[in-house]
Design an enzyme around this catalytic site. Structure first.
Site, PDB file in Angstrom:
ATOM      1  N   PRO A  74       0.709  -0.778  -0.219  1.00  0.00           N
ATOM      2  CA  PRO A  74       0.167   0.198  -0.259  1.00  0.00           C
ATOM      3  C   PRO A  74       0.929   0.965   0.059  1.00  0.00           C
ATOM      4  O   PRO A  74       0.364   2.458  -0.423  1.00  0.00           O
ATOM      5  CB  PRO A  74      -0.580  -0.147   1.745  1.00  0.00           C
ATOM      6  CG  PRO A  74      -0.696  -1.777   1.473  1.00  0.00           C
ATOM      7  CD  PRO A  74       0.351  -2.151   1.461  1.00  0.00           C
ATOM      8  N   PHE A 102       9.363  -0.783  -8.599  1.00  0.00           N
ATOM      9  CA  PHE A 102      10.335  -2.472  -8.954  1.00  0.00           C
ATOM     10  C   PHE A 102       9.749  -3.037  -7.115  1.00  0.00           C
ATOM     11  O   PHE A 102       9.559  -2.533  -6.280  1.00  0.00           O
ATOM     12  CB  PHE A 102      11.862  -1.973  -7.799  1.00  0.00           C
ATOM     13  CG  PHE A 102      12.470  -1.125  -8.828  1.00  0.00           C
ATOM     14  CD1 PHE A 102      13.368  -1.681  -9.913  1.00  0.00           C
ATOM     15  CD2 PHE A 102      12.204   0.374  -9.032  1.00  0.00           C
ATOM     16  CE1 PHE A 102      13.969  -0.817 -11.127  1.00  0.00           C
ATOM     17  CE2 PHE A 102      13.174   1.236  -9.787  1.00  0.00           C
ATOM     18  CZ  PHE A 102      13.974   0.554 -10.674  1.00  0.00           C
ATOM     19  N   GLU A 103       8.517  -4.221  -7.940  1.00  0.00           N
ATOM     20  CA  GLU A 103       8.188  -4.901  -6.836  1.00  0.00           C
ATOM     21  C   GLU A 103       8.413  -5.698  -6.187  1.00  0.00           C
ATOM     22  O   GLU A 103       7.384  -6.111  -5.642  1.00  0.00           O
ATOM     23  CB  GLU A 103       6.693  -5.350  -8.728  1.00  0.00           C
ATOM     24  CG  GLU A 103       5.879  -5.003  -9.196  1.00  0.00           C
ATOM     25  CD  GLU A 103       5.467  -5.175  -9.594  1.00  0.00           C
ATOM     26  OE1 GLU A 103       4.046  -5.915  -9.444  1.00  0.00           O
ATOM     27  OE2 GLU A 103       5.619  -6.064 -10.946  1.00  0.00           O
ATOM     28  N   CYS A 105       2.182 -18.848   6.429  1.00  0.00           N
ATOM     29  CA  CYS A 105       1.033 -18.763   5.790  1.00  0.00           C
ATOM     30  C   CYS A 105      -0.191 -19.467   5.972  1.00  0.00           C
ATOM     31  O   CYS A 105      -0.047 -20.888   4.971  1.00  0.00           O
ATOM     32  CB  CYS A 105       1.250 -18.710   4.552  1.00  0.00           C
ATOM     33  SG  CYS A 105       0.071 -18.122   3.282  1.00  0.00           S
ATOM     34  N   CYS A 154      -2.150 -20.292   2.800  1.00  0.00           N
ATOM     35  CA  CYS A 154      -1.456 -21.160   1.641  1.00  0.00           C
ATOM     36  C   CYS A 154      -1.937 -22.559   1.744  1.00  0.00           C
ATOM     37  O   CYS A 154      -1.613 -23.369   1.027  1.00  0.00           O
ATOM     38  CB  CYS A 154       0.577 -20.858   1.648  1.00  0.00           C
ATOM     39  SG  CYS A 154       0.185 -19.159   1.555  1.00  0.00           S
ATOM     40  N   ASP A 155      -1.373 -23.287   3.644  1.00  0.00           N
ATOM     41  CA  ASP A 155      -1.060 -23.701   3.695  1.00  0.00           C
ATOM     42  C   ASP A 155      -2.999 -24.783   4.450  1.00  0.00           C
ATOM     43  O   ASP A 155      -3.340 -25.904   4.602  1.00  0.00           O
ATOM     44  CB  ASP A 155      -0.100 -24.373   4.899  1.00  0.00           C
ATOM     45  CG  ASP A 155       0.832 -24.725   4.569  1.00  0.00           C
ATOM     46  OD1 ASP A 155       1.388 -24.428   3.255  1.00  0.00           O
ATOM     47  OD2 ASP A 155       1.183 -25.179   5.226  1.00  0.00           O
ATOM     48  N   ASP A 178       5.876  -0.365   6.904  1.00  0.00           N
ATOM     49  CA  ASP A 178       6.762  -0.614   7.583  1.00  0.00           C
ATOM     50  C   ASP A 178       7.764  -1.117   7.523  1.00  0.00           C
ATOM     51  O   ASP A 178       8.021  -1.274   8.843  1.00  0.00           O
ATOM     52  CB  ASP A 178       5.406  -2.496   7.574  1.00  0.00           C
ATOM     53  CG  ASP A 178       3.742  -2.505   7.781  1.00  0.00           C
ATOM     54  OD1 ASP A 178       3.603  -1.355   8.111  1.00  0.00           O
ATOM     55  OD2 ASP A 178       3.701  -3.326   7.765  1.00  0.00           O
ATOM     56  N   ALA A 209      -2.391  -0.784   6.792  1.00  0.00           N
ATOM     57  CA  ALA A 209      -2.151  -0.505   5.222  1.00  0.00           C
ATOM     58  C   ALA A 209      -3.102   1.161   5.073  1.00  0.00           C
ATOM     59  O   ALA A 209      -2.103   1.516   4.245  1.00  0.00           O
ATOM     60  CB  ALA A 209      -3.912  -1.039   5.131  1.00  0.00           C
TER      61      ALA A 209
END
Ligand code: NDP
Length: 494
Positions: free
Chosen positions: A58, A77-78, A178, A181-182, A331, A340
């Site tokens: 953000p 730059f991501e 995460c 994800c799991d 952050d 955010a």
């Protein structure tokens, strides 16, 4: 008498030294770098960037929106984690104007807005920054060097690890940060979440529909999470909270898997800090860490002022850092608010500060036009062909037809690290199309493929050489690592 005089002179000397040091620091801040723009000098440079934003959460995206809107050629730059930590949250209900929105949807909207306004997105990571020259030189992971007139650092923070025995050994085999994800891989199992903040509550709620039980392990006798977040836990019968507990060890075992022995978590050793007793919690298959974050400032703290915990220090009521032309947002500089919305606010402030700086050094629209040919234009890759089989039959067909190794990227729609891996995967697929066939498998849609290969978690990258699956890697890979992985598979193929 003599001693008295020398003490006095000594004190006077210290006073003068103090004042001199203060003045040097004060003027040093404003004159440390040669900041006058000489168009002719710039015309001799290539890969110029007026504002380089490092990070795409953000903070970075808001900086981008403000930069592009004010007509400054703006680059984002991501990094390794496009979208930042917001991609790991589910429901966000404190973003003004959005009653309820998913974190990944919110970040996608910001990304789209920045892109529509003209921000140039670069799917690359900054490996180093050279502040001994100006424009500041940034070296990208791809090896490209760019020269930035100003920089906004918005690199965010990374989830903290506990550092207990077993944590590293079983990382990816049940231990993770995460939950989204799991969670699907923990169906009917008992899991724990460590931490007492909002993230711990989020993780528990993400796990509850899948796991048999979820126990939140809180080290104090109360949770730090907001009352409203704690209220959300009431709707789940299978979530329990244990207070005053420190998890001391992750215990596991090796079982026989399709590709040889694989590890899995079986239990945790816990210390009750109220009763001073230690006990084992058996039958635990998942350990989810939610114990806060560390700032991603490692590249920068040798160049600019950071505090003892590695947070970059903004100067006064601004987003300036100790180096002129370098700004900070989000952050990586904020251990207090960490929302955010505050990150976005800091991102806005950082870009306003950067725009003022560019104004000070007389970077005008005319100058931007004059150096247009010297600007950085990221390489655009041709469309990569990544196949997406939905059934094992389709995948078998691809494997049978291929004379090259087949590289399979297993991903989940809700797994942020998988989604972050996809652009890297697509990029490498474009670059190494001659060496391998690239395939991605959505684990939510292709259950028979997941079962066939006994995939334990995502992200999971697997090479199939000469028709045979090799031991998979359960982690996100950066570009270079993935390229070596493909090269290794290619050299194995007969
Ligand atoms: P926090 O720093 O808020 O909480 C970390 C938690 O982990 C605390 O309970 C802390 O305990 C505990 N902890 C830290 N170290 C250890 C350790 N070694 N062993 C055991 N426990 C430990 O981090 P969060 O990631 O939860 O939140 C970060 C920010 O993101 C917050 O501002 C939060 O509001 C925000 N957030 C908002 C969400 C939303 O609105 N949907 C979702 C998630 C996060 P102790 O309290 O004892 O220090």
């Amino acid at each position: 008498m003599n001693t008295k005089i020398s003490l006095k002179s000594l004190m006077a000397l210290f006073l003068i030294m103090g004042i001199t040091a203060g003045l040097t620091a004060f003027f040093g801040y404003f004159s440390a770098k040669p900041m006058t723009i000489d168009v002719n000098t710039l015309k001799k440079r290539t890969n110029l960037i007026p504002v380089a934003i490092i990070g795409s959460g953000p903070a970075g995206l808001t900086s981008g929106i403000y930069g592009a809107r004010s007509g400054i050629p703006t680059y984002i730059f991501e990094g390794n984690k496009p979208g930042g930590l917001l991609t790991e949250t589910t429901e966000v209900e404190n973003w003004p104007g959005e009653t309820l929105i998913l974190g990944p949807d919110l970040i996608n909207k910001m990304h789209q807005q920045a892109q529509d306004l003209g921000v140039t997105f670069v799917a690359d990571t900054i490996e180093s920054i050279d502040t001994s020259q100006w424009p500041y030189m940034l070296t990208l992971e791809s090896g490209v060097q760019v020269h930035a007139l100003s920089v906004i650092i918005a690199t965010g923070a990374t989830p903290r690890r506990l550092g207990i025995p077993g944590e590293s050994e079983y990382w990816g085999y049940g231990v993770t940060t995460c939950a989204v994800c799991d969670a699907p891989f923990r169906k009917g199992q008992d899991v724990i979440v460590i931490g007492g903040g909002d993230s711990a509550v989020e993780e528990a709620i993400q796990l509850a529909p899948h796991a048999r039980t979820v126990t939140i392990m809180v080290r104090k006798d109360h949770m730090r999470a907001a009352a409203r977040m704690q209220d959300r836990l009431r709707g789940y019968n299978n979530i329990k909270i244990r207070f005053n507990v420190d998890v001391k060890e992750v215990i596991g075992e090796q079982v026989e898997g399709q590709f040889g022995p694989i590890k899995r978590v079986t239990a945790v050793r816990v210390y009750d800090n109220k009763t001073n007793e230690e006990f084992i919690m058996n039958d635990i298959r998942g350990v989810f860490l939610a114990i806060g974050h560390i700032p991603n400032s490692q590249l920068f703290c040798e160049h600019i002022e950071c505090d003892d915990n590695g947070y970059i220090k903004p100067q006064g009521r601004s987003q300036k850092t100790s180096l002129r032309g370098i700004f900070v947002a989000g952050d990586v500089a904020d251990h207090v608010y960490r929302q955010a919305i505050t990150s976005a606010g800091f991102g806005c402030m950082a870009m306003l500060d950067a725009a003022a700086f560019l104004g000070d050094i007389e970077f005008t629209d005319q100058l931007a036009e004059d150096i247009e040919a010297q600007m950085y234009y990221p390489e655009t890759l041709g469309e990569s062909t990544v196949l997406q089989p939905r059934t094992m039959q389709e995948l078998k067909h691809i494997i049978a037809e291929s004379k090259k190794p087949v590289i399979v990227d297993f991903y989940g729609d809700l797994c942020p690290s998988c989604l972050q891996m996809l652009p890297v995967y697509n990029r490498v697929a474009g670059e190494m199309a001659d060496e391998a066939i690239f395939v991605k498998v959505n684990v939510d849609e292709a259950e028979d493929i997941v079962k066939h290969f006994n995939v334990l978690t995502v992200p999971c990258i697997m090479a199939i050489t000469d028709g045979k699956p090799q031991k998979p890697a359960y982690r996100t890979m950066r570009r270079k690592e993935l390229m070596s992985f493909v090269e290794a598979a290619s050299s194995q193929q007969k």
